[in-house]
Write a protein that holds these residues in place. Structure first.
Motif, mmCIF file in Angstrom:
data_model
loop_
_atom_site.group_PDB
_atom_site.id
_atom_site.type_symbol
_atom_site.label_atom_id
_atom_site.label_comp_id
_atom_site.label_asym_id
_atom_site.label_seq_id
_atom_site.Cartn_x
_atom_site.Cartn_y
_atom_site.Cartn_z
ATOM 1 N N TYR A 128 0.637 10.519 10.304
ATOM 2 C CA TYR A 128 0.075 9.339 9.637
ATOM 3 C C TYR A 128 -0.404 8.298 10.654
ATOM 4 C CZ TYR A 128 1.746 11.004 5.124
ATOM 5 O OH TYR A 128 1.949 11.730 3.975
ATOM 6 N N LEU A 129 0.220 8.234 11.813
ATOM 7 C CA LEU A 129 -0.206 7.268 12.819
ATOM 8 C C LEU A 129 -1.471 7.714 13.538
ATOM 9 C CD1 LEU A 129 3.227 6.289 14.414
ATOM 10 C CD2 LEU A 129 1.765 4.847 13.009
ATOM 11 N N THR A 163 0.838 -1.202 0.000
ATOM 12 C CA THR A 163 0.000 0.000 0.000
ATOM 13 C C THR A 163 0.878 1.260 0.000
ATOM 14 O OG1 THR A 163 -0.081 0.096 2.402
ATOM 15 C CG2 THR A 163 -1.764 -1.254 1.293
ATOM 16 N N GLU A 164 0.227 2.333 -0.311
ATOM 17 C CA GLU A 164 0.957 3.613 -0.339
ATOM 18 C C GLU A 164 1.340 4.068 1.066
ATOM 19 O OE1 GLU A 164 0.780 7.645 -3.058
ATOM 20 O OE2 GLU A 164 -0.848 6.175 -3.099
ATOM 21 N N LEU A 165 0.530 3.709 2.067
ATOM 22 C CA LEU A 165 0.873 4.042 3.448
ATOM 23 C C LEU A 165 2.120 3.298 3.886
ATOM 24 C CD1 LEU A 165 0.141 5.518 6.037
ATOM 25 C CD2 LEU A 165 -1.326 3.562 6.649
ATOM 26 N N GLN A 166 2.222 2.041 3.490
ATOM 27 C CA GLN A 166 3.423 1.296 3.808
ATOM 28 C C GLN A 166 4.660 1.901 3.119
ATOM 29 O OE1 GLN A 166 2.139 -2.545 2.472
ATOM 30 N NE2 GLN A 166 1.445 -3.205 4.522
ATOM 31 N N THR A 167 4.476 2.361 1.895
ATOM 32 C CA THR A 167 5.588 3.005 1.184
ATOM 33 C C THR A 167 6.025 4.280 1.897
ATOM 34 O OG1 THR A 167 4.675 2.135 -0.888
ATOM 35 C CG2 THR A 167 6.295 3.904 -1.056
ATOM 36 N N VAL A 168 5.063 5.082 2.351
ATOM 37 C CA VAL A 168 5.397 6.312 3.067
ATOM 38 C C VAL A 168 6.146 6.003 4.356
ATOM 39 C CG1 VAL A 168 4.397 8.277 4.303
ATOM 40 C CG2 VAL A 168 3.531 7.649 2.049
ATOM 41 N N VAL A 225 -3.480 9.542 1.501
ATOM 42 C CA VAL A 225 -2.055 9.269 1.591
ATOM 43 C C VAL A 225 -1.464 9.301 0.196
ATOM 44 C CG1 VAL A 225 -0.311 7.641 2.315
ATOM 45 C CG2 VAL A 225 -2.412 7.874 3.645
ATOM 46 N N SER A 226 -0.422 10.114 0.023
ATOM 47 C CA SER A 226 0.192 10.269 -1.304
ATOM 48 C C SER A 226 1.703 10.294 -1.150
ATOM 49 C CB SER A 226 -0.299 11.544 -1.978
ATOM 50 O OG SER A 226 0.406 11.783 -3.173
ATOM 51 N N ILE A 227 2.370 9.384 -1.850
ATOM 52 C CA ILE A 227 3.826 9.385 -1.829
ATOM 53 C C ILE A 227 4.391 10.584 -2.570
ATOM 54 C CG2 ILE A 227 4.008 7.972 -3.904
ATOM 55 C CD1 ILE A 227 6.278 7.861 -0.796
#
Length: 886
Positions: A318-319, A218-223, A327-329
């Motif tokens: 984010y937490l 996911t994008e959140l994991q990437t961030v 959420v955007s990288i």
């Protein structure tokens, strides 16, 4: 009693003690004095002691103890200050300030052993069972009998809570009573749903699909992985090479809603940012021993900590989001790139500077200065402020030795980073300014200091030397302190409006640093300048030199010269005794000079060839002046020989005229031939005229204007360096205009030879008068203007004088030949009176044009205009014809 009543009572007592006024005898005066005192006391507000200043003084005292290897005192002071902080008291700063003011050389007078007097008494040793048993051994048999704890007692009747505890004990499970406990009853059951969510979040454990070989995240994991990578942590999405610091994106993971190339491009850019930051994080780990570099490392660490706080704040958003947001990288990429832009500039700067710091410990200051100017030109305001703040933080460390040098005149021990060092600690005070301290220079004679400080290096150097100079004079409190200096930081230099200044940063810094230097330089230089001009008597000594060496008072100089000439002409043994000549100078100059200056005059003499009649022999008599050591730093030792050369040259002109004036008139007219008489009068007139022109040129054209200009420039000079430079230029100009420099040596030798003709003329007329049968040659009767013919080539060598070097030794003067002959030698080997007069005439007619032509040549070749003036004076009365006799 109220405050006003207490003040009134104390004021009554104060007025009576000081003024002796009484309300009974002089009520009006007493009331007036009391009103004045009350008005002053009530209107004055006493400020509290500055606690920060007290703390700074204590820190300085601690540092002083440790620098002087008194760590025992420093530790004792620190221990007691720490103990004092535990006792709250609002008057603590006042008490500490009082103790600091009462302290008297604590390093020499303090002993740690004296503190044992104030130590509390030692506590007694704890009581042990062995001591108790030894004093009272247990001998009672009932003491060791068992006690029945189950028996009832009266205590059970009075304490009802005992029954409650007993009932609770019965309610407990049997397992507790049996001393066994089930641990599973303490473990809370696990929610298996949460475990599944945690396992799902650990995407690195997910196996790649067989068809694509990729893992979708996911994008959140990437961030999250990106923010971890930027903080320098190991992640699954990025790999870090520990040696090179390079960061690469793991191609195994992809986003489901974007193409792999787009994702890889964004993550690669973030990896480049992380690469720069990773190298920057690794640099402060290499600790340096130089304070300058340590300050820079601390500044870099502080900026990294600020950036880490920014990343932590982003992670928190984010937490624990305050409101839902996408959420955007890409957004993270843009924000991180903007926030890390100044830090990346700093990282590149550190990468470039790191290899240079081993050779140049202040290379980072120079590079920061250049990058700040570049950021201003390229309109990068954030980088300009970021690097500017770091620059001034690092500069404060470099200013510490500068401040210590300018305020106290002290240098750090073996401080290789400072551009001033002590060259010769044992040098005399007379050379303190020029020899004791020097500037440290490196390759190519470049100053070992940051290049942006070079314009002010000379003032920094001179300020410290001025403080040391004043200490040697007994003046230790110059009034220079850090409290009076202006601020030197980014806000004071570039302003606080958060906009790029219009003026270049280099100009702003130069002006601010000049103001900072002037706050210390002007005070020290003004104090020293006034001391030199007033108490040390610099101007008075220059005036004494005018009279002593430069004949400012012609009458006094003539008296001294005539006294020396009389002793010379007496030809008595010991005429040049230095003690007698010194007493003679004291007696003559006592009428025109201050008594302190007269006592400093010393006349010295050296042994010369016996019965030397040349004016060159006057160089054996030299006049010296015992300068005080402060003035010797301005009038240096190398200047005194030039003063003495000028004095000798002037004395030689006086010698020539003295001999010519003392020539007996009867000797001039003793010759029977009229042509000889006319030639004698003519030669005497021309020689006196020549000596007067040389003397007038020296005193009126050279000495007078140059000395007046010197006095004016000395009063306007700001420090000893400028005073010394002014005097050195004056001495060089004096030597040049007086025709004593090496390039004018032929002209000077020709003038000396012309003055020697006066000695020859005097010796001719003071010897046996010419015989009555001396007659004029026939060729002179036929043609009065015809020149005589010399007898032979050999006799010509013996009678024609040539130029002799002033520095030639007596042995050289005794030689024969054309190059060693002199007018006086020529006279001693000549028996004819007429031939000697013709020799003088020939020499005068040949040497004078040479002097005139030489003066005009050097003047037109870029020399002094005064040489042209002297040439005009020497030529205006040039004779048209010549008298010739046999």
């Amino acid at each position: 009693m109220s405050q006003n009543a207490r003040i009134g009572a104390l004021t009554d007592e104060l007025v009576r003690c000081i003024t002796d006024f009484s309300p009974e005898t002089n009520a009006q005066a007493y009331k007036h004095a009391k009103d004045l005192a009350l008005r002053k006391l009530k209107g004055h507000h006493y400020a509290r002691t500055n606690q920060f200043h007290v703390q700074a003084s204590l820190d300085g005292l601690d540092e002083k103890f440790r620098v002087l290897s008194r760590d025992d005192l420093a530790d004792a002071l620190k221990e007691r200050l720490t103990e004092l902080q535990r006792i709250p008291n609002k008057w603590t700063p006042e008490l500490l300030s009082l103790l600091l003011q009462l302290s008297d050389r604590p390093v020499e007078n303090s002993k740690v052993e004296d503190l044992e007097v104030f130590a509390p008494p030692k506590s007694l040793l704890p009581l042990t069972w062995a001591e108790i048993i030894a004093e009272d051994p247990p001998s009672d048999e009932e003491l060791w009998k068992d006690i029945d704890y189950a028996a009832e007692s009266s205590e059970d009747e009075t304490r009802p809570d005992r029954q409650e505890k007993t009932s609770m004990k019965k309610a407990l499970p049997s397992s507790i009573e049996d001393d066994t406990y089930d641990t599973e009853t303490c473990v809370e059951p696990v929610d298996k749903k949460i475990i599944r969510e945690l396992e799902t979040a650990q995407f690195w454990r997910t196996e790649a699909t067989e068809d694509t070989g990729k893992v979708t995240i996911t994008e959140l994991q990437t961030v999250r992985e990106t923010l971890f990578m930027l903080t320098g942590l190991e992640t699954s999405l990025y790999t870090i090479d520990g040696q090179s610091g390079s960061i690469h994106v793991v191609q195994k993971f992809i986003l489901s809603h974007t193409t792999p190339s787009t994702t890889n491009s964004v993550l690669s850019q973030l990896a480049d940012i992380g690469h720069d930051l990773y190298r920057l994080r690794q640099w402060p780990h290499h600790k340096s021993s130089f304070p300058l570099i340590q300050t820079f490392e601390a500044a870099v660490t502080k900026r990294l900590a600020d950036f880490d706080r920014y990343l932590a704040s982003s992670q928190q958003s984010y937490l624990f989001p305050k409101s839902p947001f996408p959420v955007s990288i890409l957004e993270v990429h843009n924000e991180v790139r903007k926030a890390s832009n100044p830090l990346r500039h700093l990282a590149k700067l550190v990468s470039n500077v790191e290899p240079l710091l081993y050779v140049n410990p202040f290379a980072h200051l120079e590079t920061l200065f250049d990058r700040i100017n570049l950021a201003q030109i390229t309109l990068e305001q954030d980088v300009f402020e970021y690097l500017g703040t770091i620059f001034f933080e690092c500069l404060q460390t470099y200013l510490k030795p500068i401040r210590k040098w300018m305020e106290l005149g002290q240098l750090g021990h073996n401080d290789e980073t400072f551009f001033i060092f002590e060259n010769d600690s044992g040098s005399e005070n007379s050379s303190l300014w020029h020899d004791r301290f020097v500037l440290r220079r490196g390759q190519g004679n470049a100053l070992r200091s940051p290049n942006f400080l070079e314009p002010a290096a000379k003032k920094i150097f001179n300020t410290g030397k001025s403080v040391i100079f004043l200490k040697e004079l007994g003046i230790r409190n110059t009034g220079i302190s850090a409290e009076s200096e202006p601020r030197l930081d980014f806000e004071s230099v570039c302003g606080t409006d958060h906009e790029l200044p219009l003026a270049p940063f280099s100009e702003l810094f130069g002006a601010a640093f000049e103001t900072w230097i002037r706050s210390k330089y002007s005070l020290a230089s003004n104090v020293l300048r006034s001391k030199l001009l007033s108490e040390c008597g610099l101007l008075r000594i220059i005036e004494a030199f005018k009279h002593l060496f430069l004949a400012a008072n012609g009458s006094t100089f003539q008296d001294f010269a005539s006294a020396i000439f009389e002793r010379m002409d007496s030809r008595r043994r010991g005429w040049n005794d230095r003690y007698l000549l010194t007493e003679l100078a004291h007696a003559i100059y006592a009428t025109g000079l201050d008594p302190t200056d007269v006592e400093r005059i010393v006349v010295r003499s050296s042994n010369t060839k016996k019965d030397s009649r040349s004016v060159k022999s006057l160089s054996s008599v030299t006049v010296d002046y015992a300068l005080p050591w402060p003035v010797m730093n301005i009038i240096q030792r190398s200047s005194i020989p030039i003063y003495q050369q000028v004095f000798t040259f002037l004395l030689q002109t006086y010698r020539a005229k003295y001999l010519l004036q003392n020539t007996d008139w009867k000797a001039l007219s003793s010759a029977k031939a009229k042509a000889l008489v006319q030639l004698s009068y003519k030669l005497r007139h021309h020689l006196i005229w020549f000596a007067d022109n040389i003397r007038a040129y020296l005193t009126d054209i050279v000495f007078g204007p140059s000395t007046e200009a010197l006095l004016s420039q000395l009063t306007e000079a700001q420090d000893i360096d400028e005073m010394s430079d002014v005097h050195m230029k004056y001495i060089a100009r004096l030597q040049e205009q007086s025709l004593l420099s090496s390039n004018l040596k032929p002209i000077h030798q020709a003038i000396i030879s012309l003055l020697d003709l006066a000695v020859l003329f005097s010796d001719i007329h003071s010897s046996e008068p010419p015989k009555k049968n001396a007659s004029v040659p026939l060729n002179s009767q036929a043609d009065p203007n015809a020149r005589p013919k010399m007898k032979s080539k050999k006799s010509r060598k013996s009678i024609i004088p040539t130029i002799v070097d002033d520095a030639s030794s007596d042995s050289e003067e005794e030689g024969t030949g054309e190059h060693n002959a002199s007018p006086t030698k020529a006279f001693q080997t000549t028996s004819s009176f007429s031939e000697n007069l013709n020799t003088i005439q020939e020499q005068f007619d040949s040497l004078l044009p040479f002097v005139i032509a030489g003066l005009r040549s050097v003047s037109r070749a870029g020399g002094e205009l005064c040489w042209e003036m002297l040439a005009e004076k020497l030529e205006w009365d040039k004779p048209k014809g010549r008298f010739e006799v046999a």
